[in-house]
Design a protein around this motif. Structure first.
Motif, mmCIF file in Angstrom:
data_model
loop_
_atom_site.group_PDB
_atom_site.id
_atom_site.type_symbol
_atom_site.label_atom_id
_atom_site.label_comp_id
_atom_site.label_asym_id
_atom_site.label_seq_id
_atom_site.Cartn_x
_atom_site.Cartn_y
_atom_site.Cartn_z
ATOM 1 N N PRO A 7 0.818 -1.216 0.000
ATOM 2 C CA PRO A 7 0.000 0.000 0.000
ATOM 3 C C PRO A 7 0.852 1.267 0.000
ATOM 4 O O PRO A 7 2.025 1.254 0.365
ATOM 5 C CB PRO A 7 -0.799 -0.109 1.300
ATOM 6 N N CYS A 9 0.868 5.175 1.447
ATOM 7 C CA CYS A 9 0.314 6.082 2.455
ATOM 8 C C CYS A 9 0.893 7.457 2.204
ATOM 9 O O CYS A 9 1.809 7.618 1.409
ATOM 10 C CB CYS A 9 0.705 5.641 3.858
ATOM 11 N N THR A 20 4.499 10.977 -0.083
ATOM 12 C CA THR A 20 3.904 9.676 -0.364
ATOM 13 C C THR A 20 4.915 8.595 0.006
ATOM 14 O O THR A 20 6.095 8.698 -0.318
ATOM 15 C CB THR A 20 3.527 9.566 -1.848
ATOM 16 N N GLU A 33 1.702 -2.563 8.428
ATOM 17 C CA GLU A 33 0.298 -2.415 8.829
ATOM 18 C C GLU A 33 0.150 -1.391 9.952
ATOM 19 O O GLU A 33 -0.791 -0.598 9.977
ATOM 20 C CB GLU A 33 -0.297 -3.755 9.244
ATOM 21 N N ARG A 36 0.498 2.063 8.315
ATOM 22 C CA ARG A 36 -0.692 2.352 7.505
ATOM 23 C C ARG A 36 -1.875 2.728 8.383
ATOM 24 O O ARG A 36 -2.550 3.742 8.158
ATOM 25 C CB ARG A 36 -1.052 1.139 6.633
ATOM 26 N N CYS A 39 -1.521 6.083 9.953
ATOM 27 C CA CYS A 39 -1.755 7.144 8.963
ATOM 28 C C CYS A 39 -3.255 7.405 8.775
ATOM 29 O O CYS A 39 -3.675 8.551 8.650
ATOM 30 C CB CYS A 39 -1.128 6.785 7.617
ATOM 31 N N THR A 40 -4.056 6.347 8.785
ATOM 32 C CA THR A 40 -5.495 6.517 8.567
ATOM 33 C C THR A 40 -6.243 6.858 9.850
ATOM 34 O O THR A 40 -7.348 7.401 9.797
ATOM 35 C CB THR A 40 -6.125 5.241 7.974
ATOM 36 N N SER A 51 -3.327 7.803 16.019
ATOM 37 C CA SER A 51 -3.142 8.444 14.722
ATOM 38 C C SER A 51 -1.939 9.372 14.719
ATOM 39 O O SER A 51 -1.633 10.022 15.729
ATOM 40 C CB SER A 51 -4.393 9.254 14.379
#
Length: 134
Positions: A7, A9, A20, A33, A36, A39-40, A51
């Motif tokens: 992925p 991020c 990026t 993971e 990621r 980040c979300t 976060s």
């Protein structure tokens, strides 16, 4: 370094700058993971959203890296991963994974306090850092 696998991020910095980041899930699945999900901001533990949002880069090492990811204290002494026991210790630290060599600028890696203490802190190389390999 395997390009194009895993992925993507991004981190947004003040001034509207966006970086990026490609995650290498095949090399470090738990670290990828964790990064990621932080980040979300999709993980909550004990009613607290985990976060990177509004956290800061707390350390610059000229000619080597920038370091961030301490969203709990903000000065490099805090942070935690998305993992809980049995996948981590009681403080949310998870075990080391095999990482690729720090051969160039722009590589993401976990920052920790010693073996098997990965939490949320990370660094991004600004130059090759072979002394970190191994």
């Amino acid at each position: 370094i395997p390009a194009g696998h895993g992925p993507v991020c991004f981190l947004e910095f003040s001034g509207g700058r966006r970086v990026t980041i490609q995650l290498f899930v095949s090399l470090a699945p738990k670290a990828a993971e964790n990064f990621r999900a932080l980040c979300t901001g999709e993980v909550n533990i004990a009613g607290k959203k985990l976060s990177y949002r509004n956290s800061k880069i707390h350390r610059l090492v000229p000619g080597m890296c920038i370091q961030g990811g301490d969203f709990t204290v903000g000065n490099g002494t805090g942070g935690r991963s998305i993992y809980q026991p049995p996948d981590a210790d009681m403080w949310g630290n998870f075990k080391d994974e095999t990482m690729s060599a720090h051969t160039e600028a722009g590589l993401l890696s976990m920052a920790n306090k010693g073996p098997n203490t990965n939490g949320s802190q990370f660094f991004i190389t600004t130059a090759p850092a072979a002394h970190l390999n191994g």
